[in-house]
Design a protein around this motif. Structure first.
Motif, PDB file in Angstrom:
ATOM      1  N   GLU A 197       0.792  -1.228   0.000  1.00 41.61           N
ATOM      2  CA  GLU A 197       0.000   0.000   0.000  1.00 41.61           C
ATOM      3  C   GLU A 197       0.826   1.281   0.000  1.00 41.61           C
ATOM      4  OE1 GLU A 197      -4.024   1.640   2.134  1.00 41.61           O
ATOM      5  OE2 GLU A 197      -2.799   0.197   3.215  1.00 41.61           O
ATOM      6  N   ASN A 198       1.776   1.410   0.886  1.00 41.92           N
ATOM      7  CA  ASN A 198       2.577   2.638   0.989  1.00 41.92           C
ATOM      8  C   ASN A 198       4.008   2.465   0.470  1.00 41.92           C
ATOM      9  OD1 ASN A 198       0.496   4.191   2.253  1.00 41.92           O
ATOM     10  ND2 ASN A 198       0.868   3.008   4.115  1.00 41.92           N
ATOM     11  N   ALA A 199       4.249   1.384  -0.267  1.00 39.48           N
ATOM     12  CA  ALA A 199       5.598   1.084  -0.737  1.00 39.48           C
ATOM     13  C   ALA A 199       5.987   1.964  -1.925  1.00 39.48           C
ATOM     14  CB  ALA A 199       5.685  -0.391  -1.135  1.00 39.48           C
ATOM     15  N   ASP A 200       7.258   2.364  -1.937  1.00 32.90           N
ATOM     16  CA  ASP A 200       7.803   3.096  -3.086  1.00 32.90           C
ATOM     17  C   ASP A 200       8.529   2.093  -3.979  1.00 32.90           C
ATOM     18  OD1 ASP A 200      10.136   2.496  -1.699  1.00 32.90           O
ATOM     19  OD2 ASP A 200      10.687   4.577  -1.315  1.00 32.90           O
ATOM     20  N   ALA A 201       9.195   2.571  -5.031  1.00 33.27           N
ATOM     21  CA  ALA A 201       9.858   1.684  -5.992  1.00 33.27           C
ATOM     22  C   ALA A 201      10.923   0.808  -5.327  1.00 33.27           C
ATOM     23  CB  ALA A 201      10.469   2.502  -7.125  1.00 33.27           C
ATOM     24  N   VAL A 202      11.663   1.368  -4.389  1.00 31.50           N
ATOM     25  CA  VAL A 202      12.702   0.592  -3.695  1.00 31.50           C
ATOM     26  C   VAL A 202      12.069  -0.540  -2.899  1.00 31.50           C
ATOM     27  CG1 VAL A 202      14.483   0.685  -1.892  1.00 31.50           C
ATOM     28  CG2 VAL A 202      14.306   2.543  -3.550  1.00 31.50           C
ATOM     29  N   GLU A 203      11.023  -0.231  -2.155  1.00 34.74           N
ATOM     30  CA  GLU A 203      10.363  -1.233  -1.319  1.00 34.74           C
ATOM     31  C   GLU A 203       9.654  -2.294  -2.171  1.00 34.74           C
ATOM     32  OE1 GLU A 203       9.246  -3.090   2.274  1.00 34.74           O
ATOM     33  OE2 GLU A 203      10.804  -1.646   1.752  1.00 34.74           O
ATOM     34  N   ILE A 204       9.032  -1.895  -3.268  1.00 36.56           N
ATOM     35  CA  ILE A 204       8.371  -2.869  -4.148  1.00 36.56           C
ATOM     36  C   ILE A 204       9.407  -3.828  -4.732  1.00 36.56           C
ATOM     37  CG2 ILE A 204       7.102  -3.157  -6.319  1.00 36.56           C
ATOM     38  CD1 ILE A 204       5.642  -0.522  -5.602  1.00 36.56           C
ATOM     39  N   THR A 205      10.547  -3.291  -5.136  1.00 32.56           N
ATOM     40  CA  THR A 205      11.626  -4.139  -5.654  1.00 32.56           C
ATOM     41  C   THR A 205      12.069  -5.131  -4.590  1.00 32.56           C
ATOM     42  OG1 THR A 205      12.382  -2.341  -7.094  1.00 32.56           O
ATOM     43  CG2 THR A 205      13.939  -4.134  -6.671  1.00 32.56           C
ATOM     44  N   ARG A 206      12.245  -4.647  -3.369  1.00 33.63           N
ATOM     45  CA  ARG A 206      12.647  -5.531  -2.265  1.00 33.63           C
ATOM     46  C   ARG A 206      11.605  -6.619  -2.027  1.00 33.63           C
ATOM     47  NH1 ARG A 206      11.632  -6.895   2.519  1.00 33.63           N
ATOM     48  NH2 ARG A 206       9.973  -5.394   2.860  1.00 33.63           N
ATOM     49  N   LEU A 207      10.318  -6.236  -2.044  1.00 41.44           N
ATOM     50  CA  LEU A 207       9.238  -7.211  -1.831  1.00 41.44           C
ATOM     51  C   LEU A 207       9.212  -8.258  -2.943  1.00 41.44           C
ATOM     52  CD1 LEU A 207       6.401  -4.801  -0.657  1.00 41.44           C
ATOM     53  CD2 LEU A 207       7.441  -6.627   0.711  1.00 41.44           C
ATOM     54  N   LEU A 208       9.318  -7.816  -4.186  1.00 44.23           N
ATOM     55  CA  LEU A 208       9.319  -8.758  -5.314  1.00 44.23           C
ATOM     56  C   LEU A 208      10.442  -9.781  -5.178  1.00 44.23           C
ATOM     57  CD1 LEU A 208       8.530  -6.348  -8.272  1.00 44.23           C
ATOM     58  CD2 LEU A 208       7.231  -8.402  -7.700  1.00 44.23           C
ATOM     59  N   VAL A 209      11.634  -9.303  -4.857  1.00 45.51           N
ATOM     60  CA  VAL A 209      12.785 -10.200  -4.750  1.00 45.51           C
ATOM     61  C   VAL A 209      12.666 -11.105  -3.524  1.00 45.51           C
ATOM     62  CG1 VAL A 209      15.296 -10.303  -4.434  1.00 45.51           C
ATOM     63  CG2 VAL A 209      14.310  -8.707  -6.082  1.00 45.51           C
TER      64      VAL A 209
ATOM     65  N   TYR B 199       9.846 -12.131  -2.044  1.00 42.88           N
ATOM     66  CA  TYR B 199       8.753 -13.093  -2.219  1.00 42.88           C
ATOM     67  C   TYR B 199       9.048 -14.094  -3.338  1.00 42.88           C
ATOM     68  CZ  TYR B 199       5.105 -11.261   0.888  1.00 42.88           C
ATOM     69  OH  TYR B 199       4.358 -10.916   1.978  1.00 42.88           O
ATOM     70  N   TYR B 200       9.685 -13.639  -4.425  1.00 43.75           N
ATOM     71  CA  TYR B 200       9.786 -14.463  -5.623  1.00 43.75           C
ATOM     72  C   TYR B 200      11.201 -14.772  -6.099  1.00 43.75           C
ATOM     73  CZ  TYR B 200       4.950 -12.884  -5.759  1.00 43.75           C
ATOM     74  OH  TYR B 200       3.656 -12.603  -5.433  1.00 43.75           O
ATOM     75  N   LYS B 201      12.237 -14.293  -5.422  1.00 46.55           N
ATOM     76  CA  LYS B 201      13.627 -14.425  -5.870  1.00 46.55           C
ATOM     77  C   LYS B 201      13.781 -13.631  -7.175  1.00 46.55           C
ATOM     78  CE  LYS B 201      14.327 -17.101  -2.422  1.00 46.55           C
ATOM     79  NZ  LYS B 201      14.251 -16.312  -1.229  1.00 46.55           N
ATOM     80  N   GLU B 202      14.995 -13.351  -7.584  1.00 46.34           N
ATOM     81  CA  GLU B 202      15.229 -12.424  -8.694  1.00 46.34           C
ATOM     82  C   GLU B 202      14.635 -12.873 -10.030  1.00 46.34           C
ATOM     83  OE1 GLU B 202      19.371 -11.346  -8.870  1.00 46.34           O
ATOM     84  OE2 GLU B 202      19.140  -9.914  -7.222  1.00 46.34           O
ATOM     85  N   ASP B 203      14.881 -14.118 -10.432  1.00 48.35           N
ATOM     86  CA  ASP B 203      14.411 -14.571 -11.747  1.00 48.35           C
ATOM     87  C   ASP B 203      12.891 -14.502 -11.869  1.00 48.35           C
ATOM     88  OD1 ASP B 203      16.914 -15.052 -12.811  1.00 48.35           O
ATOM     89  OD2 ASP B 203      16.963 -17.140 -12.113  1.00 48.35           O
TER      90      ASP B 203
END
Length: 163
Positions: free
Chosen positions: A46-58, A60-64
């Motif tokens: 909800e309040n995540a910026d681009a840095v935080e979204i990138t961190r969450l994606l990696v 939760y799902y690992k880089e690939d």
């Protein structure tokens, strides 16, 4: 030193701008990941910026798989050029078959303001949904309760004995 997958992911998400980032978060929240992965919770996005979204994606799902998920979400947003650039920069194949986010009750409420009916397969006791003939008996009280009619008191001859 060259850019990592995470760097490319961050650069792509940052290019969305404020409005695009909001849409990206909503689509990502409703994205159904492949088996073995959990969706990212709205409370974290909800309040995540681009840095935080990138961190969450990696995280939760690992880089690939994070690159694949981000690409599919971008394609779903009609940001096909950004998705293509992300796949090209990371050396990943294009998203291929799109995975459309599954509608959830929160999505239906947010979009229309009114919650749409829940699909039958997700309803509790869906085989009996709408069955007005179901009756609950309470022998100790001498009452019969139906889903559609108000409770009534039985006369003594119709009383059901406890089992």
């Amino acid at each position: 030193m060259g850019k990592t997958l995470r760097d490319h992911l961050f650069d792509t998400i940052r290019e969305l701008g404020k409005s695009g980032l909001k849409t990206f978060k909503d689509k990502l929240n409703n994205f159904q990941p492949k088996e073995g992965y959990n969706p990212i919770r709205w409370g974290e996005l909800e309040n995540a910026d681009a840095v935080e979204i990138t961190r969450l994606l990696v995280s939760y799902y690992k880089e690939d798989y994070a690159v694949e998920v981000a690409g599919k979400v971008l394609e779903d947003m009609d940001e096909k050029k950004l998705a293509h650039n992300l796949f090209q920069a990371t050396g990943k194949a294009t998203g291929g078959a799109q995975q459309t986010p599954a509608p959830t009750s929160s999505t239906r409420t947010r979009v229309t303001g009114i919650a749409a009916p829940m699909p039958r397969e997700h309803r509790p006791d869906s085989s009996r949904a709408g069955d007005s003939s179901r009756v609950t008996r309470r022998p100790e009280e001498g009452r019969v309760t139906s889903l559609t009619t108000p409770p009534t008191t039985l006369d003594q001859s119709a009383r059901v004995s406890p089992r």
